[in-house]
Structures are given as C-alpha cells and as structure tokens.
Design a protein around this motif. Structure first.
Motif, mmCIF file in Angstrom:
data_model
loop_
_atom_site.group_PDB
_atom_site.id
_atom_site.type_symbol
_atom_site.label_atom_id
_atom_site.label_comp_id
_atom_site.label_asym_id
_atom_site.label_seq_id
_atom_site.Cartn_x
_atom_site.Cartn_y
_atom_site.Cartn_z
ATOM 1 N N THR A 223 1.081 -24.363 12.662
ATOM 2 C CA THR A 223 2.069 -23.794 13.596
ATOM 3 C C THR A 223 3.199 -23.106 12.841
ATOM 4 O O THR A 223 3.604 -21.980 13.165
ATOM 5 C CB THR A 223 2.633 -24.921 14.491
ATOM 6 O OG1 THR A 223 1.547 -25.572 15.143
ATOM 7 C CG2 THR A 223 3.587 -24.353 15.545
ATOM 8 N N ASN A 224 3.702 -23.779 11.801
ATOM 9 C CA ASN A 224 4.760 -23.201 10.953
ATOM 10 C C ASN A 224 4.420 -23.545 9.513
ATOM 11 O O ASN A 224 4.465 -24.704 9.120
ATOM 12 C CB ASN A 224 6.132 -23.753 11.338
ATOM 13 C CG ASN A 224 7.280 -23.058 10.623
ATOM 14 O OD1 ASN A 224 7.105 -22.482 9.538
ATOM 15 N ND2 ASN A 224 8.474 -23.108 11.213
ATOM 16 N N ALA A 225 4.028 -22.531 8.750
ATOM 17 C CA ALA A 225 3.576 -22.773 7.383
ATOM 18 C C ALA A 225 4.713 -23.174 6.453
ATOM 19 O O ALA A 225 4.457 -23.720 5.370
ATOM 20 C CB ALA A 225 2.861 -21.540 6.847
ATOM 21 N N GLY A 226 5.922 -22.926 6.824
ATOM 22 C CA GLY A 226 7.031 -23.286 5.955
ATOM 23 C C GLY A 226 6.903 -22.618 4.596
ATOM 24 O O GLY A 226 6.654 -21.414 4.497
ATOM 25 N N THR A 227 7.006 -23.395 3.504
ATOM 26 C CA THR A 227 6.891 -22.855 2.144
ATOM 27 C C THR A 227 5.504 -23.069 1.551
ATOM 28 O O THR A 227 5.286 -22.816 0.358
ATOM 29 C CB THR A 227 7.939 -23.517 1.232
ATOM 30 O OG1 THR A 227 7.690 -24.926 1.183
ATOM 31 C CG2 THR A 227 9.352 -23.263 1.727
ATOM 32 N N ALA A 228 4.597 -23.558 2.390
ATOM 33 C CA ALA A 228 3.263 -23.874 1.879
ATOM 34 C C ALA A 228 2.533 -22.624 1.424
ATOM 35 O O ALA A 228 2.622 -21.565 2.050
ATOM 36 C CB ALA A 228 2.455 -24.583 2.955
ATOM 37 N N SER A 229 1.759 -22.748 0.328
ATOM 38 C CA SER A 229 0.917 -21.656 -0.170
ATOM 39 C C SER A 229 -0.221 -22.274 -0.973
ATOM 40 O O SER A 229 -0.252 -23.480 -1.232
ATOM 41 C CB SER A 229 1.736 -20.685 -1.031
ATOM 42 O OG SER A 229 2.249 -21.346 -2.178
ATOM 43 N N GLY A 230 -1.137 -21.427 -1.371
ATOM 44 C CA GLY A 230 -2.277 -21.930 -2.136
ATOM 45 C C GLY A 230 -3.349 -22.503 -1.226
ATOM 46 O O GLY A 230 -3.700 -21.888 -0.203
ATOM 47 N N ASN A 231 -3.851 -23.664 -1.554
ATOM 48 C CA ASN A 231 -4.961 -24.282 -0.813
ATOM 49 C C ASN A 231 -4.467 -25.288 0.227
ATOM 50 O O ASN A 231 -3.421 -25.939 0.044
ATOM 51 C CB ASN A 231 -5.911 -25.000 -1.770
ATOM 52 C CG ASN A 231 -6.559 -24.058 -2.766
ATOM 53 O OD1 ASN A 231 -6.889 -22.915 -2.412
ATOM 54 N ND2 ASN A 231 -6.731 -24.518 -3.996
ATOM 55 N N ILE A 232 -5.226 -25.402 1.301
ATOM 56 C CA ILE A 232 -4.992 -26.468 2.286
ATOM 57 C C ILE A 232 -5.691 -27.726 1.772
ATOM 58 O O ILE A 232 -6.857 -27.683 1.341
ATOM 59 C CB ILE A 232 -5.551 -26.078 3.660
ATOM 60 C CG1 ILE A 232 -4.875 -24.809 4.169
ATOM 61 C CG2 ILE A 232 -5.405 -27.213 4.652
ATOM 62 C CD1 ILE A 232 -5.525 -24.233 5.420
#
Length: 293
Positions: A223-232
């Motif tokens: 819903t809101n990725a925020g600062t996440a990046s790379g792999n889940i």
C-alpha cells in the motif's frame, strides 16, 4: 429269579431246596445268561514324565481296552497343568505314547488317559498369549502356526503415531485423505525489504502440506512502500530441503512478471530482470510447490 446276574424261570413247582440241585433236576430254566465284564478305556498312572514330544512310557492298569495304533491323550492331574497325546502301544501294564502334540510344560506326576481323535492336517496352533487388538500373522511357511503380529488396528485419522506397529482402518485412511485434501492453512507472515522499510505492507500466505510436499500461493500488497527497495522478503512456516525457485506476477498496477527463490525458509521476490518490483500501490502474487524437510 436272578442269581449271579443270570435270570431263571421256574419250570416245575417245588418247594425251596438247593438251587444247584433243583437246576440240575430241570426245575429251573435259564432265561438270560450273565455277561462278562468288557475291558474299558480310561486308566491312570503315577509315572513322572515331562510334557513334550517323543516316546512317553507310562505304567498303568492291566486289562484296558486300548489297541495298538489308537490315539490317546494323557492329561496331567498333578505336578503341572497340561497334556500330551499321540499314537500308543499297550501291553500288560505298559502304555507307550509317541507324543506329537502337547499343551503346557513341566513334569506331571499323575495322569488320566482318554481316547482322542486324530488331528486334522489343517490344525493351526498359536501362542500361549497375545496382545489384545493385535493382528495375527503366520509364523514360518507351513500355514499352520500363527503368532502375535505386534501390529494393532488403528482408527487414528491423523496418522500421528507414524508407526509400523499400527494398521489403519479404511475409515481412518479416508479421514486422513479427506483432511489432506481439505482447507488450506492461511497465515500472514511479516514482509520486509532487502533495503529500507515499508510503511504499509501485508502478505497473505496460503499453503497445504501433504506429507513432505508444500503447495503455496502468496499475495504481497504494498500500500505504501515507504523507503523499501531491492527485494521483497518473508519467511515460510516450513523449511525447504533445497533451494527452490518459481514465478509470479504483479497484479494491481503494471502487470510485470516477477520471480522468487528460497534461501532456507526465506522467500526472495524480484522483478523478472532481477531488479526491484517494489513500489506503492503494487501487488505481487507468487505460487509454487516445495519439498519440505
């Protein structure tokens, strides 16, 4: 009148006199002759002998009715509880049984004898005791000896014992199969990213364990990725035996194909070209089959 077991009828009226004289004079007529006592079976012995097979020599009464070749059972009445039986020879006061069938063990000190029938060729023997509920199995290859098979009938539809000493019923097998093919387990594992962190993210993991096989599908909603990046990243509730990999798709926004792989129990998800699939408003679905440890 009856004398000595024989019956007589008066033929000539006379006063009482000496019976023998009157009989000789024809005053009495023989109606029925007394019989002689016939030999009988039965008999006893106080010979001390061990219950077992082979030749067993007993001292018993003379004049018994046993013929050579008859089958006789000697039953212990003192010393032990049990019997032996077999074909006999009999002469004078000696009764010899060639024992080929027994019950019990130990030494008997008093015995009774009786005639018995010849055992059938299909006689089946079993153990002295067994465990209630266990299945009987054959011992050896004769088909005439059964034993406690040590395996018990089980009605447990979960197969929880995982034992070679249990034999499931038809109903318990059906229960197990029906359960194995029933509802999937639904969990919500924690989702993280290989870099940064999500503000709002969720995962619904649905799986079914069938023996050591896990079939699963997972839906990750960002819903809101925020600062996440790379792999889940998220963890499975079971551990694969080896590394597994498979495919999936983004279903809410761009429709990209994606891929997944395992590292121990962790699932790692990326876009088809191994770049990041992470973005707000996206949803990723992956499916797969895993061999579990």
């Amino acid at each position: 009148m009856t004398i000595g077991g024989s019956s007589y009828m008066c033929l000539v009226a006379h006063t009482s006199g000496t019976f023998g004289t009157d009989l000789a004079a024809g005053k009495w007529g023989l109606v029925s002759q007394a019989g002689t006592n016939a030999p009988t079976y039965g008999g006893t012995s106080t010979t001390s002998l061990a219950i077992g097979t082979g030749s067993k020599i007993f001292t018993t009464q003379a004049g018994l009715a046993y013929q050579n070749g008859a089958r006789v059972r000697a039953t212990a009445t003192a010393g032990v509880t049990g019997w032996l039986e077999g074909v006999v020879t009999y002469s004078g006061t000696t009764l010899t049984i060639t024992s080929d069938k027994t019950s019990g063990s130990g030494t008997g000190t008093s015995w009774n004898f009786n005639v018995v029938g010849e055992p059938g060729t299909g006689d089946v023997s079993g153990p002295a005791s067994s465990t209630s509920g266990n299945i009987a199995t054959f011992a050896g290859t004769t088909g005439k000896v059964v034993q406690d098979g040590t395996a018990a009938i089980s009605t447990d539809g979960t197969f929880a014992a995982n034992s070679d000493a249990k034999v499931p019923t038809e109903k318990s097998v059906k229960t197990y199969v029906d359960t194995a093919g029933g509802a999937w387990t639904v969990t919500s594992p924690t989702v993280t990213a290989s870099s940064g962190s999500f503000t709002t993210v969720s995962c619904q993991l649905r799986y079914k364990l069938i023996g050591k096989t896990a079939v699963f599908t997972a839906t990750v909603t960002m819903t809101n990725a925020g600062t996440a990046s790379g792999n889940i990243l998220f963890n499975l509730p079971f551990t694969p035996t080896v590394a597994h990999a498979g495919g999936g798709k983004e279903i809410l926004a761009v429709g990209y194909q994606c891929n997944w792989q395992t590292s121990s129990a962790q699932v790692i998800i990326a876009k088809y070209d191994n770049t990041s699939i992470i973005a707000s408003g996206r949803g990723v679905v992956i499916t797969g089959t895993i061999e579990t440890a």
